[in-house]
Design an enzyme around this catalytic site. Structure first.
Site, short mmCIF file in Angstrom:
data_model
loop_
_atom_site.label_atom_id
_atom_site.label_comp_id
_atom_site.label_asym_id
_atom_site.label_seq_id
_atom_site.Cartn_x
_atom_site.Cartn_y
_atom_site.Cartn_z
N HIS A 314 32.95 48.42 32.76
CA HIS A 314 33.89 47.22 32.82
C HIS A 314 33.52 45.83 32.49
O HIS A 314 33.90 44.88 33.06
CB HIS A 314 34.91 47.30 34.17
CG HIS A 314 35.62 48.51 34.29
ND1 HIS A 314 36.95 48.57 34.27
CD2 HIS A 314 35.20 49.85 35.00
CE1 HIS A 314 37.36 49.53 34.39
NE2 HIS A 314 36.35 50.55 34.95
N LYS A 498 42.64 34.59 38.98
CA LYS A 498 41.78 35.64 38.64
C LYS A 498 40.77 35.65 39.46
O LYS A 498 40.59 34.48 40.07
CB LYS A 498 41.51 35.70 37.28
CG LYS A 498 41.16 34.38 36.68
CD LYS A 498 40.80 34.42 35.07
CE LYS A 498 42.15 34.67 34.13
NZ LYS A 498 42.19 35.99 33.61
N ARG A 499 39.62 36.45 39.49
CA ARG A 499 38.42 36.19 40.37
C ARG A 499 37.83 34.98 39.78
O ARG A 499 38.05 34.25 38.65
CB ARG A 499 37.64 37.12 40.19
CG ARG A 499 37.56 38.35 41.25
CD ARG A 499 36.43 39.27 41.07
NE ARG A 499 36.25 39.82 39.61
CZ ARG A 499 35.14 39.88 38.99
NH1 ARG A 499 33.92 39.67 39.41
NH2 ARG A 499 35.20 40.24 37.76
N LYS A 504 34.89 33.09 33.37
CA LYS A 504 36.22 32.88 33.24
C LYS A 504 36.75 31.58 33.05
O LYS A 504 37.94 31.10 32.68
CB LYS A 504 36.96 33.38 34.30
CG LYS A 504 36.71 34.92 34.46
CD LYS A 504 37.59 35.50 36.06
CE LYS A 504 37.02 36.88 36.23
NZ LYS A 504 37.78 37.95 35.19
N LYS A 609 49.88 41.62 32.03
CA LYS A 609 51.20 41.34 33.23
C LYS A 609 52.00 39.92 32.77
O LYS A 609 53.18 40.09 32.68
CB LYS A 609 50.52 41.24 34.28
CG LYS A 609 49.86 42.48 34.80
CD LYS A 609 49.06 42.32 36.21
CE LYS A 609 48.30 43.28 36.37
NZ LYS A 609 47.06 43.18 37.37
C1 26V Z 1 30.63 43.08 39.81
C2 26V Z 1 30.00 42.50 40.93
C3 26V Z 1 28.62 41.93 40.89
C4 26V Z 1 28.44 41.64 42.21
C5 26V Z 1 29.42 41.02 43.21
C6 26V Z 1 30.55 42.08 43.35
C7 26V Z 1 30.82 42.47 42.12
C8 26V Z 1 31.99 43.34 42.19
C9 26V Z 1 32.41 43.99 41.17
C10 26V Z 1 31.82 43.79 39.92
C11 26V Z 1 32.14 44.55 38.76
C12 26V Z 1 33.16 43.69 38.19
C13 26V Z 1 33.73 44.51 37.06
C14 26V Z 1 35.08 44.10 36.89
O1 26V Z 1 35.90 43.99 37.83
N1 26V Z 1 35.56 44.25 35.57
C15 26V Z 1 36.70 43.88 35.26
O2 26V Z 1 37.52 44.95 34.81
C16 26V Z 1 38.80 44.89 34.46
C17 26V Z 1 39.39 46.03 34.26
O3 26V Z 1 38.72 46.93 33.28
C18 26V Z 1 38.54 44.05 33.01
O4 26V Z 1 40.06 43.83 32.84
C19 26V Z 1 37.97 42.78 33.41
O5 26V Z 1 37.98 42.00 32.09
C20 26V Z 1 36.68 42.97 34.01
O6 26V Z 1 36.16 41.67 34.26
#
Ligand code: 26V
Length: 764
Positions: A314, A498-499, A504, A609
């Protein structure tokens, strides 16, 4: 079941009251009970193979409306309540939103569970029962503060199963208790489960803030999602959490396999494990461990696991690809170390290229590359949008693609239109029923028929009317729940939710706000009033992200205090943006901001969405925006900015020679850009905020700007101005809205899940 009678029975038994005498909280709990009864009465779907979707996050949102809809009683309950003078939306206000996720990855997992059940496929989620969620965001002094976000109540959606598994940590065994949340499928008559593991004695919430003793195990295992990992105890805690989830989950799988009467050496025929990003990757060595422990040879166990597990990537941000020191695993789950070494040795024997090794680095200091583990020992590797998958194949995971071309496949994300259109935008849903027939609810490609109304002024007017109505509703809720802050529903609603992450580029959006502010101060008015709405949480340790929030909140105050600017420009930032706020804001949006640096946003799902709800995208050609642009055509989207290939080329140049590639200074010096960036240091702004934070942001933008906001800001500004000007031609704008909704059927997660099933899972 007669819903009315049963609901009456429940309120009489629970409270000794008739429906009409109940308050909203009583009605919520009665409906919760009814919904749980209906869900748990449903059978699990049947199939040769059962899916287990492992994910650190499930951002499920409130469940009442969603489940009533899935159970086919939404309309009946709605009108029953209306007859008693009650409203479902007021009742829903009582429901706490589960905080089991962070962003896109977690919300996608929730949409997937919804679609898997709706398609009648056997597939359960596996995750953790975080008591205080990610965190609750509070604003004070124009900064983000974090508080625990407790959501679990005595009477809620969690069903205690009485089941437990023992997880063997290095420090000793810990019991993982299993709670379930029922996932009823719309129109399928079946229900799946979301399995959430918890410790026996979870720790109470920290008294203030989200700091806690990260070594207080096991009590702290299920306190927070993604605890701060800026120190070693935080990073170790994440590995403890991950192993807790996958070990308990793997044991659950084997137990169910046995109950279904299948032999361990046929697991790959009967089980599919989807690994949602790398957080659950340890499920691979854990399954190998359990299978060998139960008698399979190493060869057989490795073969079976490799045909059972599949991996979804992802993110292409290098810093988000997990790598753990082997010493961490040694501490957390020492029994995995020999297995990881064996898996690594086998991979190294087959592929000598050190870039694809699982264990990297010298002996004693090895790093475990979680994604590499998934790719060698998973049978499928998928990206989440067409562009993303191409970038994985050609750049990020090129060396793996060379070895395993057949494993790579794309599954463009989708969203459940049940939550993201039917429930959150009922008036639009009703108009769609009139125009294309209710079949769109089960076959979203039917939305294409809306194109027949492209020149129908009555339908176009209705679209505008519904949008205006949704903007008023959102404004009212904003005033109610966000400290009385009023939005102007007659202004253009321009939304970025979004986050918070530099890639972003909320900072680029803020630079545009500065540009408009300066123009208005100089007497140049925009085409029409604009309300710029942000919603974003920053990771607690992500300093630059917090600076960007600070900038936005300072701009908000600056503009609010300025009677010259206020009528034309308004900035709002939702505190504690979550699924509930998304459901309110998305139907109210005119312009959807999807402005990531091309190549960095794997897919995006908010973009889908917004599109379904008739917002027009302003975006870069990144992630699924590319597919949106192809579907709606150039007249119905505003694209701008550097192309992904060019951006990747700039990074490559920079990697070879830091003086080459993107140099932010060059763009900063441009006459249209410099005043915007320098405004961060303007006394008008620094008087409202923390000068050091604004200066840090200024320094970053002018000397580094890793995500190239200054590269695109001029093109962005021009495209945004054009969109805001075009908004004035209401009929033409309504046509853009219509095309966006009409073409959004492709982004139904039912389509995505059908593809996962067809190409990867083969469940039935
Ligand atoms: C990474 C990290 C890095 C350290 C801090 C905590 C944290 C938490 C989660 C992640 C992984 C993030 C991955 C993520 O959310 N990716 C998103 O996935 C969506 C569904 O596929 C996609 O639409 C987004 O573009 C993508 O950013």
């Amino acid at each position: 079941m007669d819903v009315k009678n049963r609901l009456q029975e429940i309120t009489r038994a629970k409270y000794g009251l008739e429906l009409s005498q109940c308050g909203d909280s009583q009605l919520y709990h009665a409906l919760l009970q009814l919904t749980q009864e209906l869900s748990t009465a449903r059978p699990a779907p049947k199939g040769e193979r059962k899916l287990y979707y492992f994910s650190a996050e499930f951002l499920i949102g409130k469940l009442l409306s969603n489940n009533l809809l899935a159970l086919g009683v939404y309309n009946e309950v709605n009108s029953l309540l209306a007859q008693c003078g009650k409203s479902l939306s007021a009742i829903e206000d009582v429901e706490p939103e589960p905080s089991l996720g962070n962003g896109g990855l977690g919300r996608l997992a929730a949409c997937f569970l919804d679609s898997i059940a709706a398609l009648g496929l056997p597939g359960d989620g596996v995750g953790l029962n975080y008591h205080y969620g990610l965190f609750k965001q509070e604003f004070a002094h124009r900064r983000q503060y974090e508080q625990p976000n407790p959501w679990i109540e005595d009477e809620g959606w969690l069903i205690p199963t009485g089941e437990a598994f023992e997880v063997p940590f290095g420090f000793g065994p810990v019991k993982a208790r299993l709670f379930d949340i029922a996932v009823p499928g719309a129109n399928s008559g079946v229900a799946n489960r979301l399995h959430l593991f918890d410790v026996e004695q979870p720790a109470p919430a920290p008294a203030d803030g989200i700091d806690f003793d990260k070594t207080d195990l096991p009590a702290r295992l299920t306190s927070f999602l993604y605890p701060d990992d800026s120190d070693e105890s935080g990073r170790l805690l994440r590995v403890y959490q991950q192993y807790f989830m996958v070990s308990a989950g793997a044991q659950l799988i084997l137990k169910e396999l046995e109950e279904r009467g299948f032999a361990l050496d046929t697991i790959s025929e009967h089980v599919a494990v989807q690994i949602n990003d790398t957080h659950p990757s340890m499920v691979i060595p854990e399954l190998v461990r359990l299978l060998t422990q139960r008698g399979l040879s190493m060869d057989a166990a490795v073969e079976q696991v490799s045909k059972t597990c599949a991996y979804t990537n992802h993110t292409i941000l290098a810093e988000a690809l997990e790598k753990w020191p082997l010493t961490f695993i040694e501490k957390v789950a020492p029994q995995l170390v020999p297995i990881l070494k064996e898996l690594d040795a086998r991979a190294k024997a087959a592929h000598s290229d050190p870039r694809v090794a699982i264990l990297q680095g010298e002996a004693g200091k090895e790093i475990v590359h979680m994604a590499h583990l998934d790719i060698h020992y998973g049978y499928s590797v998928n990206g989440v949008a067409a562009l993303h998958t191409e970038i994985l194949k050609n750049s990020e995971l090129r060396h793996f693609y060379d070895i395993y071309p057949a494993k790579f496949n794309n599954k463009t994300n989708g969203v459940t239109l049940r939550r993201w259109l039917e429930v959150c935008n009922p008036r639009l849903a009703a108009l769609l029923d009139e125009c294309v027939g209710p079949e769109w609810r089960t076959d979203p490609t039917r939305l294409n028929k809306l194109m027949d109304f492209y020149n129908d002024s009555a339908v176009l007017d209705k679209l505008l009317d519904i949008k205006a109505d949704n903007k008023h509703r959102a404004s009212d809720l904003f005033a109610r729940d966000q400290y009385g802050i009023r939005l102007d529903p007659d202004a253009v609603f321009d939304i970025q939710v979004k986050r918070l992450h530099e890639y972003k580029r909320q900072q680029m959006n803020a630079l545009y706000v500065i540009q408009k502010y300066l123009e208005i101060k100089a007497g140049k008015l925009p085409a029409r009033p604009v309300t710029v709405i942000f919603g974003a949480k920053a990771a607690p340790a992500y300093v630059m992200a917090k600076h960007i929030i600070h900038l936005i909140l300072c701009l908000r105050r600056l503009i609010e205090n300025d009677p010259q600017v206020r009528p034309w420009l308004h900035v709002a930032m939702v505190e504690n943006y979550n699924v509930t706020w998304a459901e309110r804001l998305i139907p109210a949006c005119d312009i959807s901001e999807q402005i990531s640096l091309a190549s960095k946003e794997a897919s995006g799902t908010g973009n889908m969405k917004f599109m379904a709800n008739g917002a027009v995208t302003l975006g870069t050609l990144d992630g699924a925006n590319v597919e949106i642009a192809e579907l709606v055509g150039p007249d119905n989207i505003y694209t701008f900015g550097a192309a992904s290939n060019y951006v990747i080329e700039l990074y490559d140049q920079k990697a070879k020679d830091s003086k080459k590639g993107y140099q932010s200074k060059v763009y900063y010096e441009r006459p249209a850009v410099k005043p915007l960036v320098d405004f961060l240091l303007d006394p008008a702004l620094t008087a409202l905020g923390d000068e050091a934070a604004l200066k840090a942001l200024w320094t970053d933008l002018t000397t580094k700007d890793w995500f190239m906001a200054l590269l695109d800001v001029e093109a962005y500004s021009a495209a945004r101005d054009r969109a805001i000007a075009d908004y004035g031609d209401r009929a033409a704008w309504a046509r853009k809205m219509l095309v966006n909704t009409a073409r959004s059927g492709y982004f139904s997660s039912d389509r995505t899940i059908a593809q996962y099933n067809e190409d990867i899972w083969h469940l039935s």
